[in-house]
Design a protein around this motif. Structure first.
Motif, PDB file in Angstrom:
ATOM      1  N   VAL A  24      -3.843  -1.622 -10.115  1.00 37.18           N
ATOM      2  CA  VAL A  24      -3.559  -0.702  -8.933  1.00 37.18           C
ATOM      3  C   VAL A  24      -1.944  -0.609  -8.700  1.00 37.18           C
ATOM      4  CG1 VAL A  24      -3.752  -0.679  -6.452  1.00 37.18           C
ATOM      5  CG2 VAL A  24      -5.692  -1.410  -7.950  1.00 37.18           C
ATOM      6  N   VAL A  25      -1.562   0.537  -8.411  1.00 33.18           N
ATOM      7  CA  VAL A  25      -0.210   1.042  -8.274  1.00 33.18           C
ATOM      8  C   VAL A  25      -0.160   1.492  -6.943  1.00 33.18           C
ATOM      9  CG1 VAL A  25       1.820   2.231  -9.031  1.00 33.18           C
ATOM     10  CG2 VAL A  25       0.142   1.427 -10.744  1.00 33.18           C
ATOM     11  N   VAL A  26       0.637   0.825  -6.109  1.00 37.46           N
ATOM     12  CA  VAL A  26       1.000   1.486  -4.773  1.00 37.46           C
ATOM     13  C   VAL A  26       2.204   2.188  -4.840  1.00 37.46           C
ATOM     14  CG1 VAL A  26       1.160   0.726  -2.405  1.00 37.46           C
ATOM     15  CG2 VAL A  26      -0.225  -0.686  -3.874  1.00 37.46           C
ATOM     16  N   ILE A  27       2.092   3.405  -4.370  1.00 41.11           N
ATOM     17  CA  ILE A  27       3.110   4.406  -4.285  1.00 41.11           C
ATOM     18  C   ILE A  27       3.606   4.582  -2.825  1.00 41.11           C
ATOM     19  CG2 ILE A  27       3.914   6.644  -4.637  1.00 41.11           C
ATOM     20  CD1 ILE A  27       1.971   7.021  -6.811  1.00 41.11           C
ATOM     21  N   THR A  28       5.095   4.067  -2.498  1.00 40.85           N
ATOM     22  CA  THR A  28       5.244   4.307  -1.032  1.00 40.85           C
ATOM     23  C   THR A  28       6.635   5.235  -1.059  1.00 40.85           C
ATOM     24  OG1 THR A  28       6.802   2.610  -1.441  1.00 40.85           O
ATOM     25  CG2 THR A  28       4.721   1.851  -0.670  1.00 40.85           C
ATOM     26  N   SER A  29       6.645   5.743   0.187  1.00 38.05           N
ATOM     27  CA  SER A  29       7.873   6.800   0.283  1.00 38.05           C
ATOM     28  C   SER A  29       9.014   5.775   1.115  1.00 38.05           C
ATOM     29  CB  SER A  29       7.511   8.040   1.073  1.00 38.05           C
ATOM     30  OG  SER A  29       6.935   7.808   2.381  1.00 38.05           O
ATOM     31  N   PRO A  30      10.295   5.918   0.906  1.00 36.28           N
ATOM     32  CA  PRO A  30      11.133   5.239   1.693  1.00 36.28           C
ATOM     33  C   PRO A  30      11.098   5.629   3.112  1.00 36.28           C
ATOM     34  CG  PRO A  30      12.233   7.090   0.277  1.00 36.28           C
ATOM     35  CD  PRO A  30      10.704   7.105  -0.085  1.00 36.28           C
ATOM     36  N   PRO A  31      11.461   4.637   3.857  1.00 36.77           N
ATOM     37  CA  PRO A  31      11.549   5.001   5.376  1.00 36.77           C
ATOM     38  C   PRO A  31      12.729   6.064   5.810  1.00 36.77           C
ATOM     39  CG  PRO A  31      12.407   2.870   4.797  1.00 36.77           C
ATOM     40  CD  PRO A  31      12.134   3.371   3.570  1.00 36.77           C
ATOM     41  N   SER A  32      11.951   6.720   6.892  1.00 31.95           N
ATOM     42  CA  SER A  32      12.951   8.031   7.082  1.00 31.95           C
ATOM     43  C   SER A  32      13.813   7.587   8.477  1.00 31.95           C
ATOM     44  CB  SER A  32      12.121   9.070   7.365  1.00 31.95           C
ATOM     45  OG  SER A  32      10.901   9.054   7.868  1.00 31.95           O
TER      46      SER A  32
END
Length: 93
Positions: free
Chosen positions: A85-93
């Motif tokens: 499983v690969v979890v893709i996150t976005s940087p905090p804004s």
């Protein structure tokens, strides 16, 4: 190149034996085509749910009438699945 069936060995027309597992198989339309203990309708999910609820592996084996080795294979399968499983996150804004 993505190889979605890597590690799967086909056997018979309507059954998939998971390579490296003695007790696990996938039969289309059995339990939603999820991995089950060979020759049963017991899914890997069933085994994991019981272990998560506090059952000991020996108790799961006895209750579901499956080999203890199959319980440990279900755990190994789940462990290997989680590692893929690969979890893709976005940087905090």
């Amino acid at each position: 190149k993505d190889r979605p069936f890597q590690g799967v060995r086909w056997r018979l027309k309507d059954m998939v034996v998971l390579q490296g597992y003695r007790w696990l198989e996938v039969v289309p339309d059995r339990r939603g085509s999820r991995p089950t203990i060979r020759g049963t309708r017991v899914s890997v999910d069933d085994v994991l749910d019981m272990l998560a609820a506090g059952w000991k592996p020996e108790e799961v084996s006895e209750e579901l009438e499956i080999p203890l080795e199959a319980v440990y294979e279900a755990l190994r399968y789940a462990s290997e699945a989680v590692k893929r499983v690969v979890v893709i996150t976005s940087p905090p804004s």
